[in-house]
Design an enzyme around this catalytic site. Structure first.
Site, PDB file in Angstrom:
ATOM      1  N   CYS A 165       0.844  -1.190   0.000  1.00  0.00           N
ATOM      2  CA  CYS A 165       0.000   0.000   0.000  1.00  0.00           C
ATOM      3  C   CYS A 165       0.889   1.252   0.000  1.00  0.00           C
ATOM      4  O   CYS A 165       1.562   1.517  -0.984  1.00  0.00           O
ATOM      5  CB  CYS A 165      -0.952  -0.059   1.188  1.00  0.00           C
ATOM      6  SG  CYS A 165      -2.211   1.219   1.180  1.00  0.00           S
ATOM      7  N   GLU A 178      -0.705  -8.408   5.119  1.00  0.00           N
ATOM      8  CA  GLU A 178      -0.494  -8.496   6.570  1.00  0.00           C
ATOM      9  C   GLU A 178      -1.815  -8.445   7.338  1.00  0.00           C
ATOM     10  O   GLU A 178      -1.852  -8.750   8.519  1.00  0.00           O
ATOM     11  CB  GLU A 178       0.467  -7.385   7.034  1.00  0.00           C
ATOM     12  CG  GLU A 178      -0.139  -6.008   7.280  1.00  0.00           C
ATOM     13  CD  GLU A 178      -0.405  -5.206   6.006  1.00  0.00           C
ATOM     14  OE1 GLU A 178      -0.330  -5.771   4.904  1.00  0.00           O
ATOM     15  OE2 GLU A 178      -0.727  -4.001   6.138  1.00  0.00           O
ATOM     16  N   HIS A 185      -3.368  -5.582   1.216  1.00  0.00           N
ATOM     17  CA  HIS A 185      -2.648  -5.740   2.490  1.00  0.00           C
ATOM     18  C   HIS A 185      -2.558  -7.208   2.918  1.00  0.00           C
ATOM     19  O   HIS A 185      -3.409  -7.659   3.681  1.00  0.00           O
ATOM     20  CB  HIS A 185      -3.410  -5.003   3.595  1.00  0.00           C
ATOM     21  CG  HIS A 185      -3.298  -3.514   3.542  1.00  0.00           C
ATOM     22  ND1 HIS A 185      -2.372  -2.812   4.274  1.00  0.00           N
ATOM     23  CD2 HIS A 185      -4.014  -2.593   2.870  1.00  0.00           C
ATOM     24  CE1 HIS A 185      -2.521  -1.513   4.061  1.00  0.00           C
ATOM     25  NE2 HIS A 185      -3.514  -1.350   3.201  1.00  0.00           N
TER      26      HIS A 185
END
Ligand SMILES: Nc1ncnc2c1ncn2[C@@H]1O[C@H](COP(=O)(O)OP(=O)(O)O)[C@@H](O)[C@H]1O
Ligand SMILES: [Mg+2]
Lengths: 224, 730, 79, 79
Positions: free
Chosen positions: A86, A196, A194
């Site tokens: 991002c 994560e 994302h």
């Protein structure tokens, strides 16, 4: 595996990235403040998502020019696996470590939701844990994720296997639906979604393994 | 300007009445100068002094063993065990958001964040409760777009997830939208920071952004009724700087880890003035401020402007002597302004120095304790008669219209513009009954919901106030959490009108009674009055923000249907109450009769029962019933789960009353077939009305063998389509 | 010395903001807008008083920070 | 006919972007920037050929859409 998460003023997914890396690799990454540009050698560098410097002017523009990015560039060019998620992707592009630019979403609105991604190239340091063509679910949260590069660059990316992930529907107007690209050498990956945020089954996704987790596992496997 | 004579016009422009001005003369024993007048005017404004609401707010229940700090500080605090505390509050930013929706909403979010982290918490969740005018009204689309962008623009950048809220449309908000922002933060219970200043000689420190001429008179604007020409008062709008706010959060939390701070307070409405006066008042001390030391963004600022500026992203602190350098290093690292601007005195006065001269000297207690307090006349809202509510011409169409209309359609268009996942602990995203956010690194989680049904409050303030509290309690319960406390934002019209004051008093009585019965104390809140345009008031809107705790978040319940063949069970009594229902409003275009009655004993019994089912792992699919009644809840569960349902309801009550009735204290469950009988028996044993309605499955919603028969696809399209279509239409 | 900087998207780079303005103007009943493009505008107040030097410094600022030359052009005027 | 529109923040309105650019330029070693302000810049291509009319229409567009007159000023030039 030793990792570093680079923290810029206003970074806000730095903790999320660190938590994910620790969950998968078992080792807490070092949080590197942007002024600590002589940080210890690591096996993996992560540029977190969210915002940095408020993303004023252009997303990632200020961070890309910060002193520490000179160091990150040096190590990345020397082969250290480097991931930008991002805002991290925006920083890598602004710093010229990845081709292209991330423009305002075609819909002009911030978009936060799960998206479905196709793993285009499963033969990179970041994607070896996936099957080629596999579809995964990963959230996006961005205002400027509209990937742009001139048509020659896009062809070169496509032909050179540098497109790592592609959206399965139009999310933000990106050229060819590109969601993540690597450099030629394949050790630098920038992606808008994302991963994560998808390493923990409680947070959603298919099962928390085939979504975001495999990306970090791929890096770990490559380090050995 | 300093020398300017105070004329009655100037007094009036400052929103002070002639009597209030006399009071100032009495307090000072002389005429104030302009700076002093400005300071009295903001300190005595409705916004800062709560002069119309104070005597009624005192009656709210605010204590329970788990309350660490009730109303009166920047935010309220509750204990969630393991040495952890939650700090939360809700606040309005209505007037600025109407004038400039993006910046108004953005700075509203910024302000509520500061209220929370100033007490030592890391903000972990934002909520937003929004009310707009009728969808057809010319300004609604623009205001909705701007407000949502502003809420997102600020929260996303700061990196605090916006996890939920509510959105209503009603013509009473045409000229007075409501933007209420709530924030919840997490702190160590033994590391909480308060605002009471102490220690004569200790340094008063200013940190954050520089002071400009922003929003001068914002607090008095927020306390005045709108007229046609108040749209001209535009420069009072402030621009938010979320990047600086993020730096301020990190810098404050870093400093709080040291032992340097005695007291800290954000500069909210009325900025430097109200923060220093409040800190001094709480500590029973005086402040001497040297205005030349205030970091300034613009040239030639006058004391009046510096004292009244509402520049954002600023804080005031009292440090322990000798800790200045340590604190300064932290704020410099984060590239924020840091300046010692004064010291604590034993004068009991606020003394302002500028250019080497004293330019203001006011007794602190006259600014706070002597602020006027009014017991404004109030008349109760007349009780209404119950009415018969007609059936629709076509029940299938009525259902589609409701589920796919402005009031019940999906709010996805809104929440997808908010980063609701940042911090990676949002385990129940927007769209459910309550947002659920995990306490980082634990299995504990908190549930948050904001609710109020303004049309009920208008019809019957007392019942409406009760219902608002009960609904948040029910939403928090429906995910499996134990509701612990509430914050509120009381949005009303002009309190100088006895019928409006009657609404406020009635709602507060209802809120009090519900909080008492549900052991759900009020720990913080905010009052926004004068929400009127040209004499037309908004519906009484006491927004309630409820917070609860879940010890084992793996047991959390959610709305979507999950398994074919699950048994659909309705808990709670259905009488078919249609007075003031959404059905009546939207389909029949009427506002008649009485809102549903709330029996708090029943509410609690039913809720405690549901929570136990969830905690035991017997139920993972649950939805409370509210606007739109049974059919709305069923539709939500089916649409979000992408599974249909077949149900049968009895014929003792007319079908439209069963489906659309808004009887309270009810929950819809989908229970694994093997457990259904047990759950039903347990409910009967507990004395709770329970009905087995049918089963989950198929691609339609079918009621009574096809009397209602709607394809899930059509329902989904209608539900998801309304808001995007509305926003892109011209 | 004051510098005015315009940053515009390069030809061939899609401009979603410009497109949106075109559309919105049409919706508001403003016909006859063939195209709209959105760019950025900066005003810098510089200590430098020498025009040549100022120009070269500002060009440098544009290349290094103010514009993203992958997608944007810039132009500088001094006052 | 082409119209060039500049939209800038009113005096006294906080400009977080400008402030951040100022700081970043300093960090990059560009000294001597007293202040930086960021605004927007638009180019419209209009069918209208009459200057008077074009000017009044564009002013109207600015008021209704292009500028946020609560906090911004605008100026129009025709080419
Ligand atoms: N402004 C908003 N921002 C974020 N989420 C919202 C907003 N408005 C509504 N929602 C979400 O939409 C869902 C439905 O809202 P609502 O109908 O008010 O729920 P309930 O009836 O259970 O109180 C909830 O999950 C709520 O959090
Ligand atoms: Mg609910």
């Amino acid at each position: 595996m030793k990792s570093a998460v680079i923290v810029f003023p206003g970074s806000n997914c730095d903790r999320d990235m660190a938590v994910a890396i620790e969950k998968v690799t078992g080792v807490k990454p070092t949080m590197v403040w942007h002024q600590e540009y002589d940080f210890d050698p690591v096996d993996f560098i992560a540029l977190p998502g969210g915002f940095s410097y408020g993303d004023y002017l252009r997303c990632g523009a200020m961070s890309a020019r910060s002193h520490i990015m000179g160091e990150v560039a040096k190590r990345a060019k020397a082969g250290v696996p480097t991931l930008g998620v991002c805002n991290g992707f925006q920083v890598l592009a602004e710093a010229g470590l990845l081709p292209g630019a991330l423009m305002r979403n075609a819909g002009l609105k911030f978009v936060c939701r799960d998206v479905s991604l196709k793993v285009v190239n499963a033969d990179t340091r970041f994607t070896s844990g996936y099957d080629g063509g596999q579809e995964i679910t990963v959230p996006v949260a961005h205002h400027d994720g509209n990937y742009f590069a001139d048509s020659d660059t896009i062809s070169a990316l496509e032909d050179g296997g540098q497109v790592a992930f592609r959206y399965t529907e139009d999310i933000n107007g990106s050229c060819n639906g590109i969601a993540g690209v690597t450099n030629k050498a394949g050790n630098i990956l920038g992606m808008m979604p994302h991963p994560e945020r998808m390493v923990d089954p409680a947070l959603g996704g298919f099962d928390g393994i085939h979504d975001g987790r495999a990306l970090f596992e791929s890096v770990l496997a490559g380090i050995g | 300007m300093l020398e300017q004579e105070i004329t009655p016009e100037i007094v009036k422009e400052h929103g002070l009445s002639a009597q209030e001005y006399q009071r100032i003369l009495g307090a000072l024993g002389r005429a104030p100068n302009m700076t002093e007048l400005g300071i009295y005017s903001v300190m005595w404004s409705e916004h800062c002094s709560y002069k119309s609401s104070k005597i009624h707010l005192k009656k709210l229940p605010t204590e329970r063993p788990w309350v660490i700090c009730g109303p009166g500080e920047n935010a309220g605090i509750i204990d969630i065990e393991d040495g952890q505390a939650l700090i939360f509050k809700m606040e309005s930013h209505n007037h600025p958001s109407y004038i400039e929706p993006y910046q108004g909403a953005a700075t509203g979010v910024g302000g509520i964040l500061r209220d929370v982290f100033t007490m030592g918490a890391r903000p972990i969740a934002n909520m937003n409760a929004l009310r707009f005018g009728a969808p057809e009204h010319a300004k609604t689309r623009h205001l909705l777009a701007g407000v949502v962008e502003g809420v997102g623009g600020y929260g996303n950048c700061v990196g605090v997830p916006t996890v939920g809220g509510e959105t209503n449309f009603d013509e009473s908000y045409n000229g007075n939208i409501l933007v209420n922002a709530m924030n919840v933060g997490l702190a160590d219970a033994n590391k909480i920071f308060y605002s009471a200043a102490a220690g004569v000689g200790n340094p008063v420190v200013y940190v954050g952004s520089k002071t400009g001429r922003d929003g001068i008179h914002g607090a008095t604007m927020a306390s005045a009724e709108f007229t046609e020409d108040s749209e001209e008062k535009r420069p009072t709008v402030q621009v938010g700087d979320p990047f600086t706010e993020k730096l301020l959060i990190e810098a404050c939390l870093e400093l709080m880890d040291t032992d340097a701070i005695i007291a800290i307070q954000d500069m909210g409405a009325a900025g430097l003035t109200s923060s220093s006066v409040e800190m001094a008042s709480k500590g029973g001390v005086g402040f001497l401020l040297d205005l030349d030391k205030v970091p300034q963004r613009e040239e030639n600022m006058l004391p009046y402007e510096m004292c009244l500026s509402e520049s954002q992203e600023r804080m005031l602190m009292v440090l322990k002597p000798g800790h200045e350098a340590e604190a300064e290093a932290i704020f410099r690292k984060w590239e924020l302004d840091f300046a010692v601007i004064g010291e604590i005195t034993d004068s009991g006065h606020l003394e302002l120095q500028f250019g080497g001269e004293i330019v203001g000297d006011m007794p602190i207690n006259s600014l706070v304790d002597d602020a006027p307090e009014y017991d404004r006349p109030h008349v109760p809202t007349p009780k209404r008669q119950a009415v018969e509510v007609a059936a629709p011409d076509d029940i299938n169409q009525a259902i589609l219209d409701l589920i796919g209309g402005p009031h019940l359609c999906s709010r996805r268009w809104i929440w997808e513009q908010y980063d609701h996942m940042v911090m990676a602990d949002t385990i129940q995203r927007p769209g459910g009954d309550a947002a659920v956010v995990r306490i980082h690194g634990t299995e504990k989680a908190i549930a948050i919901s904001t609710d109020v049904t303004p049309r009920y409050c208008y019809a019957d303030p007392f019942e409406g106030g009760k219902q608002a509290v009960a609904e948040t309690w029910r939403n928090v319960t429906a995910v499996g959490a134990l509701p612990l406390a509430i914050t509120n934002c009381l949005n009303f019209g002009n309190p100088e009108r006895p019928e409006i004051m009657g609404q406020l008093v009635g709602c507060l009585q209802g809120i009090s009674e519900a909080c008492e019965a549900l052991d759900y104390p009020v720990i913080s809140g905010n009052v926004s009055l004068y929400n009127e345009t040209n004499g037309t008031a908004i519906l009484p809107t006491p927004a309630i923000g409820g917070v609860g705790l879940m010890k084992d978040s793996s047991k959390m319940a959610t709305v979507p249907f999950k398994r074919d063949g699950d048994v659909i069970i309705l808990l709670g009594e259905t009488k078919g109450e249609l007075g003031v229902s959404l059905y009546q409003k939207q389909i029949l275009g009427l506002d008649e009769g009485c809102p549903p009655s709330i029996d708090l004993t029943t509410e609690r019994r039913n809720g405690d029962f549901v929570r136990a089912l969830i905690e035991n792992g017997q139920v993972d699919t649950c939805h409370d019933l509210s606007d739109g009644g049974l059919i709305a809840a069923l539709a939500d569960m089916a649409i979000s789960g992408k599974m249909g349902a077949v149900i049968t309801v009895g014929d003792l009550i007319p079908l439209h009353a069963v489906l659309f009735g808004e009887d309270q204290a009810r929950y819809l469950l989908a229970v694994d077939a093997s457990l259904a009988e047990t759950v039903i028996n347990e409910a009967m044993d507990a004395g709770i009305p329970v009905a087995k309605l049918g089963t989950v499955g198929g691609d339609k919603i079918t009621v009574n063998d096809g009397v209602v028969n709607i394809a899930l696809d059509d329902l989904t399209k209608a539900h998801e389509g309304w808001m995007p279509n509305y926003m892109t239409a011209e | 010395m004051k510098a005015r900087i315009h940053v515009t998207l390069k030809n061939g780079v899609l401009d979603p903001q410009g497109k949106a303005i075109e559309l919105a103007l049409g919706n508001l009943g403003f016909d006859g807008v063939n195209s709209a493009r959105q760019g950025k505008y900066f005003e810098l107040d510089l200590a430098e008083t020498n025009r040549e030097k100022a120009l070269s410094v500002v060009e440098d600022m544009c290349k290094k920070l103010i514009a993203n030359t992958v997608i944007e052009n810039y132009s500088v005027e001094l006052e």
